[in-house]
Design a protein around this motif. Structure first.
Motif, PDB file in Angstrom:
ATOM      1  N   ASP A   1      10.168  17.639  -6.001  1.00 32.06           N
ATOM      2  CA  ASP A   1      10.356  16.988  -4.698  1.00 32.06           C
ATOM      3  C   ASP A   1       9.369  15.837  -4.457  1.00 32.06           C
ATOM      4  N   PRO A   2       9.327  14.870  -5.382  1.00 25.03           N
ATOM      5  CA  PRO A   2       8.465  13.708  -5.192  1.00 25.03           C
ATOM      6  C   PRO A   2       9.116  12.716  -4.241  1.00 25.03           C
ATOM      7  N   ASP A   3       8.469  11.575  -4.034  1.00 20.05           N
ATOM      8  CA  ASP A   3       9.108  10.496  -3.279  1.00 20.05           C
ATOM      9  C   ASP A   3      10.189   9.827  -4.113  1.00 20.05           C
ATOM     10  N   LEU A   4       9.906   9.601  -5.396  1.00 25.38           N
ATOM     11  CA  LEU A   4      10.849   8.974  -6.311  1.00 25.38           C
ATOM     12  C   LEU A   4      11.114   9.888  -7.492  1.00 25.38           C
ATOM     13  N   GLY A   5      12.391  10.191  -7.729  1.00 23.01           N
ATOM     14  CA  GLY A   5      12.791  10.842  -8.963  1.00 23.01           C
ATOM     15  C   GLY A   5      13.098   9.787 -10.007  1.00 23.01           C
ATOM     16  N   PRO A   6      13.659  10.171 -11.134  1.00 21.00           N
ATOM     17  CA  PRO A   6      14.021   9.205 -12.169  1.00 21.00           C
ATOM     18  C   PRO A   6      15.264   8.414 -11.789  1.00 21.00           C
ATOM     19  N   LYS A   7      15.444   7.276 -12.469  1.00 23.74           N
ATOM     20  CA  LYS A   7      16.743   6.625 -12.407  1.00 23.74           C
ATOM     21  C   LYS A   7      17.738   7.427 -13.229  1.00 23.74           C
ATOM     22  N   VAL A   8      19.010   7.152 -13.056  1.00 25.74           N
ATOM     23  CA  VAL A   8      20.030   8.033 -13.601  1.00 25.74           C
ATOM     24  C   VAL A   8      20.155   7.938 -15.121  1.00 25.74           C
ATOM     25  N   SER A   9      19.777   6.784 -15.715  1.00 25.83           N
ATOM     26  CA  SER A   9      19.955   6.627 -17.161  1.00 25.83           C
ATOM     27  C   SER A   9      18.986   5.596 -17.705  1.00 25.83           C
ATOM     28  N   GLY A  10      18.804   5.628 -19.028  1.00 25.71           N
ATOM     29  CA  GLY A  10      17.963   4.639 -19.677  1.00 25.71           C
ATOM     30  C   GLY A  10      18.523   3.239 -19.560  1.00 25.71           C
ATOM     31  N   GLY A  11      19.837   3.116 -19.623  1.00 27.01           N
ATOM     32  CA  GLY A  11      20.457   1.805 -19.476  1.00 27.01           C
ATOM     33  C   GLY A  11      20.196   1.193 -18.117  1.00 27.01           C
ATOM     34  N   GLU A  12      20.186   2.027 -17.073  1.00 28.27           N
ATOM     35  CA  GLU A  12      19.894   1.524 -15.731  1.00 28.27           C
ATOM     36  C   GLU A  12      18.448   1.045 -15.624  1.00 28.27           C
ATOM     37  N   VAL A  13      17.524   1.733 -16.283  1.00 24.19           N
ATOM     38  CA  VAL A  13      16.124   1.285 -16.295  1.00 24.19           C
ATOM     39  C   VAL A  13      16.026  -0.079 -16.967  1.00 24.19           C
ATOM     40  N   GLU A  14      16.673  -0.226 -18.096  1.00 24.40           N
ATOM     41  CA  GLU A  14      16.621  -1.493 -18.830  1.00 24.40           C
ATOM     42  C   GLU A  14      17.199  -2.637 -18.002  1.00 24.40           C
ATOM     43  N   LYS A  15      18.274  -2.375 -17.291  1.00 20.91           N
ATOM     44  CA  LYS A  15      18.897  -3.422 -16.474  1.00 20.91           C
ATOM     45  C   LYS A  15      17.955  -3.899 -15.374  1.00 20.91           C
ATOM     46  N   VAL A  16      17.319  -2.963 -14.675  1.00 21.69           N
ATOM     47  CA  VAL A  16      16.412  -3.325 -13.586  1.00 21.69           C
ATOM     48  C   VAL A  16      15.179  -4.043 -14.128  1.00 21.69           C
ATOM     49  N   GLU A  17      14.652  -3.569 -15.235  1.00 18.14           N
ATOM     50  CA  GLU A  17      13.461  -4.208 -15.803  1.00 18.14           C
ATOM     51  C   GLU A  17      13.777  -5.628 -16.288  1.00 18.14           C
ATOM     52  N   ALA A  18      14.941  -5.835 -16.877  1.00 17.56           N
ATOM     53  CA  ALA A  18      15.322  -7.177 -17.324  1.00 17.56           C
ATOM     54  C   ALA A  18      15.420  -8.140 -16.146  1.00 17.56           C
ATOM     55  N   MET A  19      15.977  -7.675 -15.026  1.00 11.50           N
ATOM     56  CA  MET A  19      16.077  -8.503 -13.834  1.00 11.50           C
ATOM     57  C   MET A  19      14.698  -8.833 -13.278  1.00 11.50           C
ATOM     58  N   THR A  20      13.800  -7.848 -13.330  1.00 17.66           N
ATOM     59  CA  THR A  20      12.437  -8.066 -12.847  1.00 17.66           C
ATOM     60  C   THR A  20      11.728  -9.120 -13.684  1.00 17.66           C
TER      61      THR A  20
ATOM     62  N   GLU B   1       0.825  -1.203   0.000  1.00 12.35           N
ATOM     63  CA  GLU B   1       0.000   0.000   0.000  1.00 12.35           C
ATOM     64  C   GLU B   1       0.861   1.256   0.000  1.00 12.35           C
ATOM     65  N   LYS B   2       1.879   1.280   0.842  1.00  9.56           N
ATOM     66  CA  LYS B   2       2.743   2.463   0.919  1.00  9.56           C
ATOM     67  C   LYS B   2       3.588   2.620  -0.338  1.00  9.56           C
ATOM     68  N   ALA B   3       4.109   1.507  -0.868  1.00 14.66           N
ATOM     69  CA  ALA B   3       4.925   1.590  -2.073  1.00 14.66           C
ATOM     70  C   ALA B   3       4.095   2.083  -3.254  1.00 14.66           C
ATOM     71  N   GLY B   4       2.862   1.609  -3.337  1.00 14.95           N
ATOM     72  CA  GLY B   4       2.000   2.028  -4.432  1.00 14.95           C
ATOM     73  C   GLY B   4       1.564   3.468  -4.356  1.00 14.95           C
ATOM     74  N   ALA B   5       1.640   4.066  -3.181  1.00 18.74           N
ATOM     75  CA  ALA B   5       1.205   5.457  -3.000  1.00 18.74           C
ATOM     76  C   ALA B   5       2.342   6.462  -3.172  1.00 18.74           C
ATOM     77  N   LEU B   6       3.564   6.003  -3.401  1.00 22.58           N
ATOM     78  CA  LEU B   6       4.692   6.919  -3.534  1.00 22.58           C
ATOM     79  C   LEU B   6       4.551   7.779  -4.784  1.00 22.58           C
ATOM     80  N   SER B   7       4.843   9.056  -4.647  1.00 27.42           N
ATOM     81  CA  SER B   7       4.764   9.965  -5.788  1.00 27.42           C
ATOM     82  C   SER B   7       6.032   9.870  -6.628  1.00 27.42           C
ATOM     83  N   ILE B   8       5.870  10.090  -7.921  1.00 26.17           N
ATOM     84  CA  ILE B   8       6.970   9.943  -8.878  1.00 26.17           C
ATOM     85  C   ILE B   8       6.997  11.178  -9.767  1.00 26.17           C
ATOM     86  N   GLY B   9       8.172  11.752  -9.968  1.00 24.83           N
ATOM     87  CA  GLY B   9       8.252  12.918 -10.835  1.00 24.83           C
ATOM     88  C   GLY B   9       9.650  13.499 -10.885  1.00 24.83           C
TER      89      GLY B   9
END
Length: 472
Positions: A310-329, A297-305
């Motif tokens: 000043d959200p809870d989550l900003g972006p990851k540092v690069s597109g390559g880092e996003v791809e790496k995490v998504e592939a692992m998921t 519930e708390k993880a799903g309510a985190l703001s992103i932007g």
């Protein structure tokens, strides 16, 4: 680049673009430095080092304190630079600059604490003197997740101990290091005492490791292995703070509300890009359902932007880092992980051009899926139910990493068991992550060598010389 008190532009060189992770747009360029630039910076540092080391330690401390004052005065500017190149929320970026200042101030306080020892000898009319002296030139290689704080963490103690310093910031986030160099110039640090070069690790970084008397590096285990191999050729003094795979153990007697809050913070702060992050959760079966319901519930309510919102989550540092995490998921889901909350890459509307990810929470039955074995470094976490504390300890130790671990229990015996049995250099008991400057941040196994912070970290920037003094 900043070499021997002079600024160097990219004339005749290629450039690296610095990208805003929230927009994907280039916001700056920095020179693609060469081995020759690294060697020039090392030479400048080596020329400056004898005079710097000859100063009374308290004077070196005052110089570092002046740098800390300058960081404090420019907190907002420095924080905005961190947001621009790294992406984290502005509130967290201000906290990082506060940490940079704290690291420098703590180092300055040690100027009067550089102690030697006098020991009795076995021979008459003789004493054994042990002196602590600087290594000489220290190279600092920093990661992109905390570009300012990691530089301050290394620079402060290195200078107070009498070393001179060459910094190579990560190519993704070089601006924070260059900003520190500008402040070092402003407060009047002598030419050559602080140098900042830019470029890649395999050329500039390797040249620094080969030429410096000591290298302190924070980064990936892959990069650490390469530095270890390079340093071995010259038997170099290395301090490596590498990856982590922190277990987060929650027992049936834990304060569940606090544990959930801590688990969320420890996983998703800085978009999960912290080596001490909550990477895998082991939950006692008696509280697992309630814990996971609250956590999801708390993880799903985190703001992103974007970070400046000043959200809870900003972006990851690069597109390559996003791809790496998504592939692992995806590999973990294919291996049988159950999806409790599915986030993943965001590519629509305001997120279209940035590197944003929403939180993902998984539940696993095996400790062998990728998200339980490999460092994620993103907003994805998995949980496994356990029937006993002993099982949790065994699973927690089933890792090649050994940086940080978490234990939540009201049972003091279990806390002592963790101290004895968990194979990690740093354990958080009944609290979230965030090491303190007077502690000691040290990894075991694939998480590194040596450590930073506190008196033990400061001592690493000094070497010992033993003298047998006979006056017979």
């Amino acid at each position: 680049m900043f070499i021997d008190g002079q600024w160097r532009d990219a004339s005749g060189l290629g450039v690296d673009e610095v990208e805003d992770p929230a927009t994907g747009r280039a916001i700056a360029t920095t020179p693609q430095g060469t081995r020759a630039h690294a060697e020039e910076a090392l030479d400048a540092a080596r020329r400056a080092q004898p005079a710097w080391a000859a100063l009374p330690a308290v004077e070196r401390g005052r110089a570092v304190l002046a740098l800390a004052d300058a960081v404090h005065a420019e907190t907002e500017l420095l924080a905005r630079i961190v947001v621009a190149e790294q992406g984290k929320p502005i509130g967290q970026a201000r906290g990082e600059i506060g940490a940079t200042e704290t690291f420098l101030r703590f180092a300055a306080e040690w100027a009067r604490r550089i102690e030697g020892e006098i020991l009795p000898s076995d021979a008459p009319n003789e004493e054994i003197w042990i002196r602590r002296l600087p290594h000489g030139v220290v190279a600092g290689l920093t990661a992109w997740n905390y570009p300012s704080a990691l530089a301050g963490r290394k620079l402060g103690p290195a200078l107070v101990a009498g070393n001179t310093f060459v910094l190579k910031a990560h190519e993704f986030t070089p601006l924070s290091g260059l900003a520190l160099a500008a402040l070092a110039e402003r407060v009047g640090l002598p030419a050559g005492v602080v140098n900042v070069v830019t470029g890649d690790g395999r050329n500039v970084g390797a040249a620094l490791v080969e030429g410096a008397d000591m290298t302190t590096m924070t980064g990936s285990t892959r990069a650490g292995r390469e530095i270890y191999a390079t340093g071995a050729k010259g038997i170099k003094n290395l301090r490596l703070e590498l990856g982590g795979k922190a277990p987060f153990i929650v027992m049936e007697d834990a304060d569940l509300g606090r544990a959930v809050e801590a688990a969320v913070a420890a996983r998703f702060t800085n978009c999960g890009q912290i080596c001490t992050c909550n990477e895998r959760m082991y939950l006692h079966e008696a509280i697992a359902d309630e814990f996971l319901a609250r956590f999801v519930e708390k993880a799903g309510a985190l703001s992103i932007g974007p970070g400046m919102d000043d959200p809870d989550l900003g972006p990851k540092v690069s597109g390559g880092e996003v791809e790496k995490v998504e592939a692992m998921t995806l590999a973990s889901i294919k291996a049988g992980a159950e999806v409790l909350l599915r986030g993943g890459p965001l590519k629509e509307g305001r997120y279209e051009h940035g590197h944003f990810m929403a939180p993902t929470v998984l539940e696993v039955r095996s400790n062998d899926v990728p998200v339980m074995k490999d460092e994620v470094f993103g907003p994805v976490v998995a949980a496994k139910r356990v029937g006993s504390y002993e099982e949790a300890l065994t699973l927690a130790n089933d890792s090649d990493y050994g940086l940080s671990a978490y234990v939540w229990s009201a049972n003091l015996k279990r806390v002592f068991q963790a101290a004895e049995s968990l194979n990690f250099g740093e354990i958080y008991c009944n609290r979230t992550n965030g090491e303190l400057v007077q502690g000691f941040h040290s990894g075991w196994g694939l998480s590194g060598l040596g450590g930073e912070d506190g008196k033990w970290g400061f001592d690493g920037y000094l070497r010992k010389k033993t003298m047998y003094v006979n006056w017979a």
